[in-house]
Design an enzyme around this catalytic site. Structure first.
Site, PDB file in Angstrom:
ATOM      1  CD1 TRP A 160      -2.546   1.670   2.233  1.00  0.00           C
ATOM      2  CD2 TRP A 160      -2.879   1.425   0.026  1.00  0.00           C
ATOM      3  NE1 TRP A 160      -3.589   2.492   1.848  1.00  0.00           N
ATOM      4  CE2 TRP A 160      -3.799   2.357   0.506  1.00  0.00           C
ATOM      5  CE3 TRP A 160      -2.877   1.111  -1.342  1.00  0.00           C
ATOM      6  CZ2 TRP A 160      -4.729   3.002  -0.331  1.00  0.00           C
ATOM      7  CZ3 TRP A 160      -3.801   1.750  -2.173  1.00  0.00           C
ATOM      8  CH2 TRP A 160      -4.704   2.671  -1.666  1.00  0.00           C
ATOM      9  CE  LYS A 175      -8.205   0.467   4.708  1.00  0.00           C
ATOM     10  NZ  LYS A 175      -8.732  -0.125   3.487  1.00  0.00           N
ATOM     11  N   GLY A 184     -10.732   3.282   2.476  1.00  0.00           N
ATOM     12  CA  GLY A 184     -11.762   2.992   1.473  1.00  0.00           C
ATOM     13  C   GLY A 184     -11.458   1.692   0.764  1.00  0.00           C
ATOM     14  CE  LYS A 242     -10.474  -3.448   5.632  1.00  0.00           C
ATOM     15  NZ  LYS A 242      -9.636  -3.842   4.535  1.00  0.00           N
ATOM     16  CG  ASP A 264     -12.179  -1.085   3.104  1.00  0.00           C
ATOM     17  OD1 ASP A 264     -11.760  -1.863   2.233  1.00  0.00           O
ATOM     18  OD2 ASP A 264     -11.449  -0.600   3.993  1.00  0.00           O
ATOM     19  CB  THR A 316     -12.192  -6.475   2.772  1.00  0.00           C
ATOM     20  OG1 THR A 316     -11.952  -5.090   2.655  1.00  0.00           O
ATOM     21  CG2 THR A 316     -11.015  -7.115   3.451  1.00  0.00           C
ATOM     22  CB  SER A 323      -9.042  -9.636   1.273  1.00  0.00           C
ATOM     23  OG  SER A 323      -9.073  -9.815   2.680  1.00  0.00           O
ATOM     24  NE  ARG A 324      -1.936  -8.744   3.484  1.00  0.00           N
ATOM     25  CZ  ARG A 324      -1.163  -7.685   3.693  1.00  0.00           C
ATOM     26  NH1 ARG A 324      -0.630  -7.473   4.866  1.00  0.00           N
ATOM     27  NH2 ARG A 324      -0.901  -6.849   2.732  1.00  0.00           N
ATOM     28  CG  ASN A 325      -7.608  -9.498   7.089  1.00  0.00           C
ATOM     29  OD1 ASN A 325      -7.285  -9.778   8.239  1.00  0.00           O
ATOM     30  ND2 ASN A 325      -7.156  -8.414   6.461  1.00  0.00           N
ATOM     31  CD  GLU A 343      -3.211  -4.509   9.245  1.00  0.00           C
ATOM     32  OE1 GLU A 343      -3.915  -4.347   8.232  1.00  0.00           O
ATOM     33  OE2 GLU A 343      -2.435  -3.639   9.671  1.00  0.00           O
TER      34      GLU A 343
HETATM   35  N1  LIG Z   1      -2.437  -3.642   0.817  1.00  0.00           N
HETATM   36  C1  LIG Z   1      -3.508  -2.939   0.620  1.00  0.00           C
HETATM   37  O1  LIG Z   1      -4.157  -3.054  -0.418  1.00  0.00           O
HETATM   38  C2  LIG Z   1      -3.955  -1.940   1.633  1.00  0.00           C
HETATM   39  C3  LIG Z   1      -4.957  -1.049   1.299  1.00  0.00           C
HETATM   40  C4  LIG Z   1      -5.376  -0.120   2.243  1.00  0.00           C
HETATM   41  C5  LIG Z   1      -4.778  -0.114   3.502  1.00  0.00           C
HETATM   42  N2  LIG Z   1      -3.818  -0.998   3.793  1.00  0.00           N
HETATM   43  C6  LIG Z   1      -3.217  -0.921   5.132  1.00  0.00           C
HETATM   44  O2  LIG Z   1      -1.903  -0.394   4.994  1.00  0.00           O
HETATM   45  C7  LIG Z   1      -1.031  -0.964   5.989  1.00  0.00           C
HETATM   46  C8  LIG Z   1       0.174  -1.550   5.301  1.00  0.00           C
HETATM   47  O3  LIG Z   1      -0.304  -2.604   4.486  1.00  0.00           O
HETATM   48  P1  LIG Z   1       0.540  -3.225   3.306  1.00  0.00           P
HETATM   49  O4  LIG Z   1      -0.359  -4.134   2.573  1.00  0.00           O
HETATM   50  O5  LIG Z   1       1.273  -2.169   2.589  1.00  0.00           O
HETATM   51  O6  LIG Z   1       1.559  -4.074   4.126  1.00  0.00           O
HETATM   52  P2  LIG Z   1       2.429  -5.278   3.603  1.00  0.00           P
HETATM   53  O7  LIG Z   1       2.055  -6.441   4.398  1.00  0.00           O
HETATM   54  O8  LIG Z   1       2.463  -5.328   2.118  1.00  0.00           O
HETATM   55  O9  LIG Z   1       3.851  -4.800   4.014  1.00  0.00           O
HETATM   56  C9  LIG Z   1       4.231  -4.648   5.271  1.00  0.00           C
HETATM   57  C10 LIG Z   1       5.563  -3.932   5.177  1.00  0.00           C
HETATM   58  O10 LIG Z   1       5.816  -3.456   6.468  1.00  0.00           O
HETATM   59  C11 LIG Z   1       7.163  -3.539   6.656  1.00  0.00           C
HETATM   60  N3  LIG Z   1       7.430  -3.734   8.066  1.00  0.00           N
HETATM   61  C12 LIG Z   1       7.557  -4.892   8.731  1.00  0.00           C
HETATM   62  N4  LIG Z   1       7.862  -4.643  10.006  1.00  0.00           N
HETATM   63  C13 LIG Z   1       7.945  -3.303  10.149  1.00  0.00           C
HETATM   64  C14 LIG Z   1       8.256  -2.461  11.227  1.00  0.00           C
HETATM   65  N5  LIG Z   1       8.543  -2.946  12.436  1.00  0.00           N
HETATM   66  N6  LIG Z   1       8.233  -1.118  11.015  1.00  0.00           N
HETATM   67  C15 LIG Z   1       7.903  -0.617   9.806  1.00  0.00           C
HETATM   68  N7  LIG Z   1       7.630  -1.386   8.736  1.00  0.00           N
HETATM   69  C16 LIG Z   1       7.645  -2.717   8.917  1.00  0.00           C
HETATM   70  C17 LIG Z   1       7.692  -4.703   5.847  1.00  0.00           C
HETATM   71  O11 LIG Z   1       8.920  -4.298   5.294  1.00  0.00           O
HETATM   72  C18 LIG Z   1       6.669  -4.863   4.778  1.00  0.00           C
HETATM   73  O12 LIG Z   1       7.184  -4.457   3.541  1.00  0.00           O
HETATM   74  C19 LIG Z   1      -1.862  -2.000   6.739  1.00  0.00           C
HETATM   75  O13 LIG Z   1      -2.320  -1.465   7.946  1.00  0.00           O
HETATM   76  C20 LIG Z   1      -3.042  -2.263   5.806  1.00  0.00           C
HETATM   77  O14 LIG Z   1      -4.217  -2.597   6.506  1.00  0.00           O
HETATM   78  C21 LIG Z   1      -3.378  -1.908   2.897  1.00  0.00           C
END
Ligand SMILES: NC(=O)c1ccc[n+]([C@@H]2O[C@H](COP(=O)([O-])OP(=O)(O)OC[C@H]3O[C@@H](n4cnc5c(N)ncnc54)[C@H](O)[C@@H]3O)[C@@H](O)[C@H]2O)c1
Length: 337
Positions: free
Chosen positions: A11, A103, A132, A187, A240, A244, A250-252, A277
């Protein structure tokens, strides 16, 4: 505008791309130096396969890069937001806008992600939650998408709207940061539950029942905690939830499918290989609903399955045999006028 994105998961990377497309000067911060080097060398993130990252995007693992940033995006996974905020705090400018996109609810404190920032960085007042129906994989390939930028500070919400909005990403503003953040965190529990249903072989009717009634309880808790009822029917809420609970991105949901097929939650999360999460949110919501005295039967059942190994067929039977009631418990009365 000078922008820094904290967290180079899928993200954070997709939002960096959006900000580059919009002409901002963007740096993507990774907590691991190796990841920053890999991104700079390959211009591709394994968590966003096939997406070529723009030449102008900079990569670093040095947190002091936020020193002059006007916009800081907090995109760490929810378990790492406090550690990231604590690292960033000494460098964050008083006038910077902080856009939180993670999230979740913090374990033990039950704080929302923006509250963690507000508690950690006393000087930072412009806090926005961006949420969103937005899979990184789809934003990364510039699929038309919509999100909400929520902040009680209207100017801050508009600043985020201006920074992110373009011809493939539509941003609406909202004053309801509480509702928007709670929708995003809760969610994930429903996505896990829908995945469990899928894995068990339940079909579309069951999933629609689950999603709709789960949204009713999310809204009940959300209103009690200060959110606006209307938010729960909007993009950050129902929008959302739909994306999801129905997508293989969605990994959830994917973890839920594995649990429904017979894996333990631990085995399912290990197989997914990334933070699920909703598993952690289920525990926080169990605590919050008890504390607030808000009835949340679906989230409670998810908690029982995930944390106490309760049989899925038993919780389904329990939910289906609850006392008879009207669909809307407040505001509707017979006869209809
Ligand atoms: N992936 C999506 O489509 C999406 C969409 C909207 C919101 N989100 C939210 O955004 C957030 C990040 O999701 P994501 O999918 O990008 O995560 P992800 O699982 O793809 O990546 C997690 C990243 O966090 C990093 N990480 C691990 N430990 C860490 C630490 N201690 N400090 C800082 N970084 C660390 C890792 O390097 C990894 O690259 C989550 O809360 C998720 O709910 C994700």
């Amino acid at each position: 505008m000078k922008a820094v994105v904290l967290g180079s998961g899928g993200w954070g990377t997709a939002l960096s791309l959006v900000l580059c497309d919009n002409g901002h000067e963007v740096t993507l911060w990774s907590h691991s130096p190796e990841k920053a080097v890999l991104l700079a060398q390959t211009r591709e993130n394994p968590q966003l396969k096939g997406v070529q990252l723009p030449e102008q995007l900079r990569f670093t693992s040095d947190i002091s890069c936020i020193r002059d940033a006007e916009l800081v995006v907090s995109a760490a996974p929810s378990f790492a937001v406090r550690a990231t905020a604590e690292k960033a705090a000494p460098y964050l400018g008083a006038g910077a806008a902080l856009v939180s996109v993670s999230k979740g609810i913090e374990r033990d404190t039950n704080l929302r992600m923006s509250e963690i920032w507000q508690n950690t960085v006393s000087s930072c007042c412009k806090v926005v939650a961006l949420s969103g129906p937005s899979h990184a994989e789809e934003v990364g390939i510039r699929m038309p998408t919509g999100c909400v930028a929520a902040s009680p500070d209207e100017a801050a919400a508009r600043l985020a709207q201006d920074a992110f909005m373009n011809d493939y990403l539509r941003i609406y503003t909202s004053p309801d940061i509480v509702g928007v953040e709670l929708c995003g965190a809760l969610k994930n529990i429903v996505a896990l539950s829908c995945g469990i249903c899928d894995g068990m072989g339940y079909q579309d009717n069951t999933k629609a029942l689950l999603m709709t009634r789960a949204m009713a309880e999310i809204a009940r808790l959300g209103e009690r905690l200060g959110g606006d009822r209307l938010t729960f029917g909007g993009l950050a809420g129902m929008g959302d939830l739909i994306v999801t609970c129905t997508s293989m991105h969605s990994r959830n949901r994917r973890a839920g499918i594995l649990i429904g097929q017979g894996k333990t939650p631990r085995e399912a999360m290990a197989e997914i290989g990334a933070v699920v999460e909703g598993y952690y949110a289920a525990e926080s919501v169990e605590q919050l609903s008890r504390k607030e005295g808000v009835e949340m039967p679906i989230c409670h059942c998810a908690y029982e399955v995930l944390y106490h190994g309760k049989q899925i067929r038993d919780v389904v039977a329990e939910l289906m045999s609850r006392a008879k009631k009207g669909e809307i418990t407040s505001g509707w009365r017979y006869p209809m006028r």
